[in-house]
Design an enzyme around this catalytic site. Structure first.
Site, PDB file in Angstrom:
ATOM      1  N   GLU A 146     -11.030  -7.562  -6.910  1.00  0.00           N
ATOM      2  CA  GLU A 146     -10.558  -7.285  -8.243  1.00  0.00           C
ATOM      3  C   GLU A 146     -11.508  -7.784  -9.190  1.00  0.00           C
ATOM      4  OE1 GLU A 146      -6.234  -5.764  -8.882  1.00  0.00           O
ATOM      5  OE2 GLU A 146      -6.417  -7.880  -8.214  1.00  0.00           O
ATOM      6  N   GLU A 197       3.652  -2.640  -4.192  1.00  0.00           N
ATOM      7  CA  GLU A 197       2.334  -2.790  -3.786  1.00  0.00           C
ATOM      8  C   GLU A 197       2.336  -4.102  -3.128  1.00  0.00           C
ATOM      9  OE1 GLU A 197      -1.896  -3.654  -6.316  1.00  0.00           O
ATOM     10  OE2 GLU A 197       0.020  -3.374  -7.466  1.00  0.00           O
TER      11      GLU A 197
END
Length: 256
Positions: free
Chosen positions: A238, A145
């Site tokens: 986020e 990621e």
């Protein structure tokens, strides 16, 4: 007769041009949605609500919607509020659906533009970031990621090392990429390796650059294999706690 003939010839031409114009008009679904994994597709993109960590919250919700689409540039917004818990609750994001599942060696550039703003109420813990995933195979399981943080709001990256105050320790400091200076953090989230590029200071609310430069850095300096496949390319916010209104006025990403 000559003038009449010209008029008659022009009529079908105008009619045809009108139909061609209508063919390029894209209908955009601007309906707000709040479900945990609700999404809507428009052009090359999907807007994902993605409340993947909502069970960590005592209470909260998030509502997202596309606001406009012009060519390859999309605009969208999300409003969220979360209380309780220390983990990420949601990642409202735009996902690119074309050009993925290519090996990194086959990609030459990933030009992107992102103009955004966020208004916070009270204390907010969040970040704004590009989020990329690579795999050993096309459409396979996540191996790496790669996050590129344009804003860090009282949050912090995953890291293999933390100092005595609990702060993440960077793997590499003061890296110059796409006109900005970054620190690179690296660690595991329990499922895959996570590389996070964080600005050394400030935020970038109007970004224009080549996202592939960050992948190139990892290939050239951190041993990431260019035979890996890029399987996901997203960008969003986020949210961990607090209340915020996040607005993207213009976003685009292309894989070449």
């Amino acid at each position: 007769m000559f003038s009449l003939s010209l008029i008659l010839l022009c009529v079908p031409l105008v009619s045809c041009m009108s139909r061609m114009h209508k063919h390029h008009v894209r209908a955009v679904d601007t309906t707000p949605f709040s479900g945990q994994y609700d999404s809507v597709n428009t052009g090359h993109y999907s807007l994902l609500n993605n409340l993947w960590g909502e069970n960590d919250a005592i209470s909260g919700s998030q509502t997202s919607q596309i606001t406009s689409m012009k060519g390859s540039t999309i605009a969208w917004k999300t409003n969220w509020t979360w209380t309780g818990g220390t983990q990420v609750k949601s990642f409202a994001n735009i996902q690119l659906n074309t050009g993925i599942n290519q090996q990194l060696s086959a990609i030459s550039s990933m030009p992107s533009t992102w103009h955004w703003s966020q208004s916070n109420t009270g204390t907010v813990v969040a970040d704004v970031a590009y989020d990329l995933f690579t795999s050993d195979t096309a459409g396979g399981s996540d191996v790496n990621e790669i996050m590129i943080w344009l804003a860090n709001v009282n949050s912090g990256p995953i890291s293999a090392h933390y100092n005595a105050m609990g702060q993440a320790v960077p793997l590499v400091e003061n890296i110059s990429i796409e006109g900005y200076t970054w620190n690179l953090y690296s660690g595991s989230n329990g499922y895959n390796q996570v590389y996070s590029f964080l600005l050394t200071s400030g935020t970038v609310k109007s970004f224009k650059g080549d996202i592939y430069s960050f992948l190139s850095y990892l290939i050239e300096n951190e041993g990431m294999s260019s035979s890996q496949y890029l399987i996901t390319a997203q960008a969003g916010t986020e949210a961990t706690s607090g209340t915020a209104k996040f607005t993207t006025s213009a976003y685009s990403l292309t894989i070449n």
